[in-house]
Design an enzyme around this catalytic site. Structure first.
Site, PDB file in Angstrom:
ATOM      1  N   GLY A 254       3.183  -1.970   6.087  1.00 39.38           N
ATOM      2  CA  GLY A 254       2.627  -3.146   5.416  1.00 39.38           C
ATOM      3  C   GLY A 254       1.252  -3.584   5.853  1.00 39.38           C
ATOM      4  N   GLY A 290       1.862   3.146   5.170  1.00 39.53           N
ATOM      5  CA  GLY A 290       1.411   4.049   4.118  1.00 39.53           C
ATOM      6  C   GLY A 290      -0.019   3.726   3.727  1.00 39.53           C
ATOM      7  N   TYR A 332      -0.791  -5.941 -10.353  1.00 41.04           N
ATOM      8  CA  TYR A 332      -0.834  -7.004  -9.337  1.00 41.04           C
ATOM      9  C   TYR A 332      -2.113  -7.827  -9.405  1.00 41.04           C
ATOM     10  CZ  TYR A 332       1.983  -3.171  -7.314  1.00 41.04           C
ATOM     11  OH  TYR A 332       2.853  -2.147  -7.108  1.00 41.04           O
ATOM     12  N   CYS A 360      -4.205   0.779 -24.954  1.00 43.25           N
ATOM     13  CA  CYS A 360      -4.052  -0.343 -25.891  1.00 43.25           C
ATOM     14  C   CYS A 360      -3.199  -1.457 -25.326  1.00 43.25           C
ATOM     15  CB  CYS A 360      -3.492   0.179 -27.207  1.00 43.25           C
ATOM     16  SG  CYS A 360      -4.684   1.241 -28.005  1.00 43.25           S
ATOM     17  N   GLU A 361      -3.706  -2.106 -24.302  1.00 45.14           N
ATOM     18  CA  GLU A 361      -3.069  -3.283 -23.703  1.00 45.14           C
ATOM     19  C   GLU A 361      -4.193  -4.148 -23.174  1.00 45.14           C
ATOM     20  OE1 GLU A 361       0.384  -3.705 -22.144  1.00 45.14           O
ATOM     21  OE2 GLU A 361       1.235  -1.775 -22.744  1.00 45.14           O
TER      22      GLU A 361
HETATM   23  N1  LLP Z   1       8.437   1.005   4.523  1.00 41.86           N
HETATM   24  C1  LLP Z   1       9.122   0.513   3.477  1.00 41.86           C
HETATM   25  C2  LLP Z   1      10.563   0.333   3.580  1.00 41.86           C
HETATM   26  C3  LLP Z   1       8.432   0.198   2.291  1.00 41.86           C
HETATM   27  O1  LLP Z   1       9.109  -0.285   1.251  1.00 41.86           O
HETATM   28  C4  LLP Z   1       7.031   0.389   2.216  1.00 41.86           C
HETATM   29  C5  LLP Z   1       6.288   0.070   0.988  1.00 41.86           C
HETATM   30  C6  LLP Z   1       6.368   0.914   3.339  1.00 41.86           C
HETATM   31  C7  LLP Z   1       7.100   1.199   4.475  1.00 41.86           C
HETATM   32  C8  LLP Z   1       4.886   1.175   3.365  1.00 41.86           C
HETATM   33  O2  LLP Z   1       4.158   0.019   3.164  1.00 41.86           O
HETATM   34  P1  LLP Z   1       2.547   0.042   3.324  1.00 41.86           P
HETATM   35  O3  LLP Z   1       2.260   0.315   4.769  1.00 41.86           O
HETATM   36  O4  LLP Z   1       2.048   1.110   2.447  1.00 41.86           O
HETATM   37  O5  LLP Z   1       2.131  -1.310   2.888  1.00 41.86           O
HETATM   38  N2  LLP Z   1       2.690  -0.311  -5.099  1.00 41.86           N
HETATM   39  C9  LLP Z   1       2.325  -1.423  -4.255  1.00 41.86           C
HETATM   40  C10 LLP Z   1       2.861  -1.258  -2.837  1.00 41.86           C
HETATM   41  C11 LLP Z   1       4.365  -1.061  -2.780  1.00 41.86           C
HETATM   42  C12 LLP Z   1       4.862  -0.895  -1.377  1.00 41.86           C
HETATM   43  C13 LLP Z   1       6.300  -0.514  -1.370  1.00 41.86           C
HETATM   44  N3  LLP Z   1       6.872  -0.322  -0.078  1.00 41.86           N
HETATM   45  C14 LLP Z   1       0.813  -1.599  -4.277  1.00 41.86           C
HETATM   46  O6  LLP Z   1       0.126  -0.834  -4.952  1.00 41.86           O
HETATM   47  O7  LLP Z   1       0.285  -2.524  -3.657  1.00 41.86           O
END
Ligand code: LLP
Length: 436
Positions: A254, A290, A332, A360-361
């Protein structure tokens, strides 16, 4: 999304990103590779990733977290070429589906350092996880716990499990990427943990390792982490006082990246929050980031189709990338930097403009009311920080084939996924013969 004079201009966006440089003749470079040449060779829209950035960020994280295991969250970007780079940086893997498991295995991530989270694991997923000897299953509900135990018993093994806690902490991020509040679909409510943990410790198919937590994504402050980890540390003490063994805590992912000019916590500060919270508890700790690793490593290269000026509130640049490629702005309201590839464009005074794709949105926009250097038809533009949650979230809406993907390493660009052919969109579609 309000326009702001405080927004960084294109030059400031470039200056803040070590991977980017504006060359007086060759234009915008990603890790020394001219993006104009990539567009000329592979067309647009094209995702371009910098291997050096991926490597550097993976290293920065592992250095900031000595003694804490770093599991890369594949969901951010699971391209095999990206995984090949990260696997060499001795990261483990965090996965949420059988598909990601297969990618992690294919990329060579050690199974023992792969953690499987997610609320909807099926019996088949779990059987595959056991067959691959995955390091840990993060169980998200009492119902799933029973299934994991049943599958383990049927296979004659004890499955290494952590219980994912929902700590009821608001991560202060976008509603759609908050995961640790009461009522979010993730994790087991904190107050249910003591009894469920005790129950889990007695289940025959379970090797109960500890706890896991993940409060959300693009978390901009440390306070929510501190709150969540404080609750988990108290839980560890309470469980141990009950005579239960707690060996691991998975601290989730996160950590935010600055898309605009947000102040974000440094990895070292996040690491200190973790080590302080769990000090003296003798736990094996891990994180699963991530975005922080992958987002700044990628840009989306797109070309202006035309600019509408007549009858518009502001000039509207219609580009050949759209919400089906990069969903984050539409989904978002996300802010991504927009930088022209031409060195000349940077010299001119920017004007307030919008940028949208051809889908088309009305929600299909990439930048709204931004100060952008003037662009002409065919101008190339880089949309920044799309290495995470970019290509992985794309779709073929409006019958738009998947964009090409390119990886730059040591100044050399290699095609890592050719642009999808339109015919590929229907290659697997079947039309029943209705006898007419
Ligand atoms: N661990 C779990 C259990 C998760 O659900 C996630 C992300 C991560 C780790 C990795 O989180 P990060 O370090 O990448 O923030 N599509 C959205 C983000 C969705 C994240 C889902 N879970 C966006 O584009 O902002």
């Amino acid at each position: 999304m309000t326009p702001s004079a405080a927004d960084p201009d294109a030059a400031a966006l470039i200056a803040a990103r070590p991977a980017l440089r504006m060359h007086v003749r060759d234009g915008l470079l990603l890790e020394d590779a001219p993006l104009a040449a990539i567009a000329a060779q592979h067309g647009t829209p094209t995702w371009v990733y910098g291997a050096g950035t991926l490597r550097a960020r993976a290293r920065l994280l592992t250095q900031a977290f000595p003694g804490i295991a770093v599991h890369y969250a594949l969901k951010a970007n699971d391209h095999l070429a990206v995984l090949a780079v990260l696997r060499c940086e001795s990261l483990g893997a965090d996965i949420v589906s059988a598909g990601e498991m297969m990618r992690a295995v294919k990329a060579g991530f050690p199974a023992a350092r792969t953690v499987f989270s997610g609320v909807g694991k099926t019996r088949q997923d779990l059987e595959r996880a056991l067959a691959s000897r995955l390091g840990q299953i993060n169980v998200e509900s009492a119902e799933e716990l029973q299934l994991v135990s049943d599958v383990g018993r049927a296979e004659g093994v004890r499955v290494p499990v952590a219980l994912r806690v929902n700590p009821d902490v608001d991560a202060g991020t976008h509603d759609k990427i908050s995961t640790g509040r009461k009522g979010d679909k993730f994790g087991i409510p904190l107050q249910d943990i003591p009894s469920l943990y005790e129950h889990a410790a007695r289940l025959p198919g379970i090797d109960l390792r500890g706890l896991a937590v993940h409060i959300g994504s693009q978390v901009l402050a440390l306070a929510p982490y501190r709150a969540a980890y404080g609750k988990l540390a108290a839980l560890v003490r309470a469980l141990r006082a009950q005579g239960l063994g707690v060996h691991t805590v998975d601290c989730g992912g996160g950590l935010a990246v600055p898309y605009r000019n947000e102040t974000v916590p440094l990895p070292e500060a996040w690491a200190a929050t973790i080590t302080n919270a769990f000090a003296g508890l003798d736990l094996a700790l891990s994180i699963e980031p991530g975005r922080w690793i992958a987002a700044p490593a990628g840009i989306l290269l797109t070309r202006v189709i035309r600019t509408r000026r007549h009858g518009m509130v502001r000039p509207l640049h219609i580009v050949d990338a759209a919400m089906n490629d990069l969903a984050r702005p539409a989904m978002y309201g996300a802010w991504h930097g927009v930088v022209p590839v031409s060195p000349i464009a940077l010299q001119a005074a920017p004007e307030a403009a919008d940028m949208a794709g051809p889908v088309c949105e009305s929600g299909d926009f990439l930048a709204h009311d931004r100060l952008i250097p003037p662009l002409e038809d065919d101008s190339l533009v880089a949309i920044l920080d799309v290495g995470a949650y970019g290509a992985v979230m794309s779709s073929s809406y409006n019958a738009r084939p998947a964009a090409a993907q390119v990886m730059v390493d040591a100044g050399t660009a290699a095609l890592i996924r050719p642009r999808q052919a339109v015919e590929d969109l229907w290659r697997t579609e079947l039309v029943p013969n209705r006898g007419s």
